[in-house]
Structures are given as structure tokens and as C-alpha cells.
Design an enzyme around this catalytic site. Structure first.
Site, PDB file in Angstrom:
ATOM      1  CG  HIS A  96       3.439   7.124   1.474  1.00 40.45           C
ATOM      2  ND1 HIS A  96       2.096   7.529   1.741  1.00 40.45           N
ATOM      3  CD2 HIS A  96       2.836   6.758  -0.369  1.00 40.45           C
ATOM      4  CE1 HIS A  96       1.144   7.393   1.894  1.00 40.45           C
ATOM      5  NE2 HIS A  96       1.478   7.077  -0.021  1.00 40.45           N
ATOM      6  CD  GLU A 118       3.260  11.567   1.084  1.00 46.58           C
ATOM      7  OE1 GLU A 118       4.841  11.187   1.687  1.00 46.58           O
ATOM      8  OE2 GLU A 118       3.272  11.496  -0.346  1.00 46.58           O
ATOM      9  CB  VAL A 179      -8.866   4.168   3.209  1.00 44.92           C
ATOM     10  CG1 VAL A 179      -9.508   2.106   3.311  1.00 44.92           C
ATOM     11  CG2 VAL A 179      -8.056   5.014   2.231  1.00 44.92           C
ATOM     12  CB  SER A 220     -11.222   1.612  17.034  1.00 50.44           C
ATOM     13  OG  SER A 220      -9.958   0.592  16.623  1.00 50.44           O
ATOM     14  CB  VAL A 267      -6.498   0.588   2.043  1.00 52.78           C
ATOM     15  CG1 VAL A 267      -6.260   1.421   1.201  1.00 52.78           C
ATOM     16  CG2 VAL A 267      -7.287  -0.020   1.542  1.00 52.78           C
ATOM     17  CG  ASP A 270       1.417   3.236  -0.153  1.00 56.16           C
ATOM     18  OD1 ASP A 270       1.540   2.412  -0.680  1.00 56.16           O
ATOM     19  OD2 ASP A 270       0.316   3.548  -0.511  1.00 56.16           O
ATOM     20  CG  ASN A 300       0.968  -0.042  -7.189  1.00 53.60           C
ATOM     21  OD1 ASN A 300       0.599  -0.951  -7.115  1.00 53.60           O
ATOM     22  ND2 ASN A 300       1.519   0.358  -8.754  1.00 53.60           N
TER      23      ASN A 300
END
Length: 367
Positions: A96, A118, A179, A220, A267, A270, A300
Site C-alpha cells: 500500500h 494488492e 468489501v 453514488s 476499510v 490502507d 489491519n
């Protein structure tokens, strides 16, 4: 190849980079695996478990780094580890980078080969090494959010599922990715009313197809976000822009529009967080309050359930670890374009465009 698995030393990080099953596969392929003593205990794996499958236990982190050609971790190296990393050493972990210029410069200066879990991306455009931890974090966001809605912890005093005669709590999920879908699934399972926002209509259609009727979707926009934050009890930020900083969807002044005791769980912390007021926290001190709004911004989150998380992570990282060990990073990345996309920093040079853009480095000034 010599592979090292050090103990994670980030605050309350109990996961480990490799399970004994993973070590077994590597030793079966004639690789040497060094495990720092007690590295797996937080996840329920003990030194004797690793030794029984051919792993070599070393007492200190320094020994692991000094002997290994490749380091397999869970979280990004912390400051203590920076001087231990050697030039040309492969570091395979979650980095990240876009959220920390200090870490980025430290890895550039190390001259190591940094491959970030990631940003490994498959042919379908999904992120296979990020997905399992996103699944864990999305589910945990509801678990933690429900807890912090309790009045003794300064929450609104709302039970997400409600009871007969009392309406359920309301959950707003920003982002319909991995997520967001997992958070919506957990919240819906508790009986909460769930609203999912995203700009990707394809993802919203998917959510509409798989979720029960008390999960609704909307496009959104700032208008819709401002509308919903006024009456939702728990807000989950799950927006991801691959390898780059997350957009700030909720500003500080918008907190005043929320009801006292509202809980927001970021969330995306990171990657810098999708709330303007996000500050990274730890499992030791997970929350803080601004304008009577409880912020949960643990960097985390899956580290709180290390057995589940470590098993899920090794399931997806092991094939890539084997490729790197069998062929070396250059040949492995040539053979597998998804692994190639995981290359972020190579021997002192940043090779990932989103990191360059995140820090607004000029192409000519890239270290």
C-alpha cells in the site's frame, strides 16, 4: 531459493506470511524456508508444525533477513525492518505504497524488489491476492460497527437487526466491490436495512441480483451520500482505486450532518482512507470520536482473526511464491503478467504509475 518468513511486528498483527502447508509445498520443491521462532503462534501454528514439514526455525528476524533471497510477509515492513532489507532481495507482501511516502522512499533506498500483493492483477482485472483479505475486512466491518453502535462505547444504542415492533438499524455501504458486497451480506444477515452506493452500474446490478430485498442500491454521488448519512447508523467505506489513494467521499464538515453516535468504518484506510477525517488506528486503540461520530480505522482489520486470515492468504499467495522461487522474479514476471503487475519498486526505481501519481512525482524526478 532461500525463503524467509519473519514474525510480523506491526501493532497487534498476529497473522503470518506462510502456513505449515505452504512451507511443505516449498520444501517439496527443494526450496529452503526459514521461519522466525514463534512467527506463527498468533495464527495457531507453532515452531514444531513448521519443523515437521522441513522448515528451519531461526531465533531472530535479523537472521531471517540476512539468509533469505525472498521475504514473504503479510504487512509492509516497519521502520525497524528497513535496514535489514538487502539489495535485490524480493519482498512479497502487502505494501500500500500510496498511503506512505516514508515507506516508499525506504524501499527505494533498499534497492530491493518489492512485489505488492494488492496490485497483482489477473486477466479479468480482479486482484486475487487482495480479495480474501477484503472479504474478511468487509465482514468484520459490520461485526465491529455493530459493537461500536452500543451505548457504553458512545454509539447510538442501536441493534442492527432490530426486534419485533422496532425497526432495524440502517447501514450505508460506499462501494460495491469485494468489501462492499461482503459488508452488505453480513449486515443483511443481521437483518439491517442496507443501502449500497457505487458509480459502477454493473456492480450495482450484481448486488441487486444476489441480495435480499432489504438491500437497496443507488448510484453514488455527493448528493446521495449527503442524503443518506443523515439517517444511517453505520457507514462502511469500501472504495478502492487500484494502487492509488482512495477518494475522500465524506468530508469533515459532513460529519455535522450525521446523528450523534453514528459509527463510520473506513476499510480503505490502507490506501489513505475514503473519509477526510480518517487517521490510521490499531486494534489496541481502534476508535476515536470527531463531532460525536465514532471512527473505526484499523489498518489491519483481518489481523484480529489471524487463523482464518492466514489460511485464506496462503491459499492465494502460495502459487505466486512458488513461481518466484522456481524461476526467480524476472522470469516469473515474464511468464505471468498478473505477477508482473505486482512489481511496484525494482532495485531503486518506482515502476508503478499509480504510486508516482499519488505522490505527484514528475516522471523526470522519479527516484
Amino acid at each position: 531459493m532461500k525463503i524467509g518468513v519473519p514474525k510480523e511486528i506491526k501493532n497487534n498483527e498476529s497473522r503470518v506470511g506462510m502456513t505449515p502447508a505452504g512451507v511443505f509445498e516449498l520444501t517439496k520443491n527443494n526450496h529452503i524456508v526459514f521461519i522466525q521462532s514463534t512467527a506463527g503462534e498468533g495464527s495457531g501454528f507453532f515452531d514444531e508444525d513448521y519443523q515437521s514439514v522441513g522448515g528451519i526455525i531461526l531465533k531472530t528476524m535479523e537472521e531471517v533477513y540476512s539468509l533469505a533471497d525472498m521475504i514473504v510477509k503479510v504487512k509492509e515492513p516497519v521502520e525497524y525492518e528497513y535496514p535489514l532489507i538487502k539489495p535485490n532481495q524480493i519482498i512479497f507482501t502487502y505494501f500500500h505504497f500510496a498511503s506512505s511516502e516514508e515507506l516508499t522512499f525506504a524501499m527505494l533506498n533498499s534497492k530491493a524488489v518489492c512485489i505488492a500483493y494488492e496490485t497483482v492483477e489477473d486477466a479479468e482485472g480482479t486482484l486475487p491476492l487482495l480479495t480474501p483479505m477484503s472479504e474478511v475486512a468487509g465482514r468484520m466491518a459490520i461485526q465491529q460497527g455493530a459493537k461500536y453502535l452500543e451505548k457504553p462505547i458512545k454509539g447510538r444504542g442501536v441493534l442492527l437487526g432490530g426486534v419485533p415492533g422496532v425497526p432495524p438499524g440502517k447501514v450505508l455501504v460506499l462501494g460495491a466491490g469485494v468489501v462492499g458486497v461482503q459488508a452488505a451480506k453480513m449486515a443483511a444477515g443481521l437483518g439491517a436495512h442496507v443501502t449500497v452506493l457505487d458509480t459502477n452500474l454493473k456492480r450495482l446490478r450484481y448486488v441487486n441480483d444476489i441480495m435480499p430485498s432489504h438491500v437497496v442500491t443507488e448510484f453514488s454521488s455527493e448528493y446521495n451520500i449527503r442524503k443518506h448519512i443523515k439517517d444511517h447508523d453505520l457507514i462502511v467505506g469500501g472504495v478502492l482505486i487500484k494502487g492509488s489513494k482512495a477518494p475522500k467521499l465524506i468530508t469533515k464538515e459532513m460529519l455535522k450532518e450525521m446523528r450523534p453516535g453514528t459509527v463510520i468504518v473506513d476499510v480503505a484506510v490502507d490506501q489513505g482512507g475514503c473519509f477526510e477525517t480518517t487517521v490510521p488506528t490499531t486494534h489496541e486503540n481502534p476508535t476515536y470520536i470527531i463531532d460525536d461520530v465514532i471512527h473505526y480505522c484499523v489498518t489491519n482489520m483481518p489481523g484480529a482473526v489471524p487463523y482464518t486470515s492466514t489460511m485464506a492468504l496462503t491459499n492465494v499467495t502460495l502459487p505466486y511464491v512458488l513461481q518466484l522461487a522456481n524461476f526467480g522474479w524476472e522470469e516469473a514476471c515474464q511468464k505471468d503478467l498478473s505477477l508482473q503487475k505486482g512489481l511496484n519498486i525494482v532495485q531503486g526505481k518506482c515502476v508503478y504509475r499509480e504510486i508516482i501519481e499519488a505522490f505527484e512525482w514528475s516522471e523526470k524526478l522519479v527516484p
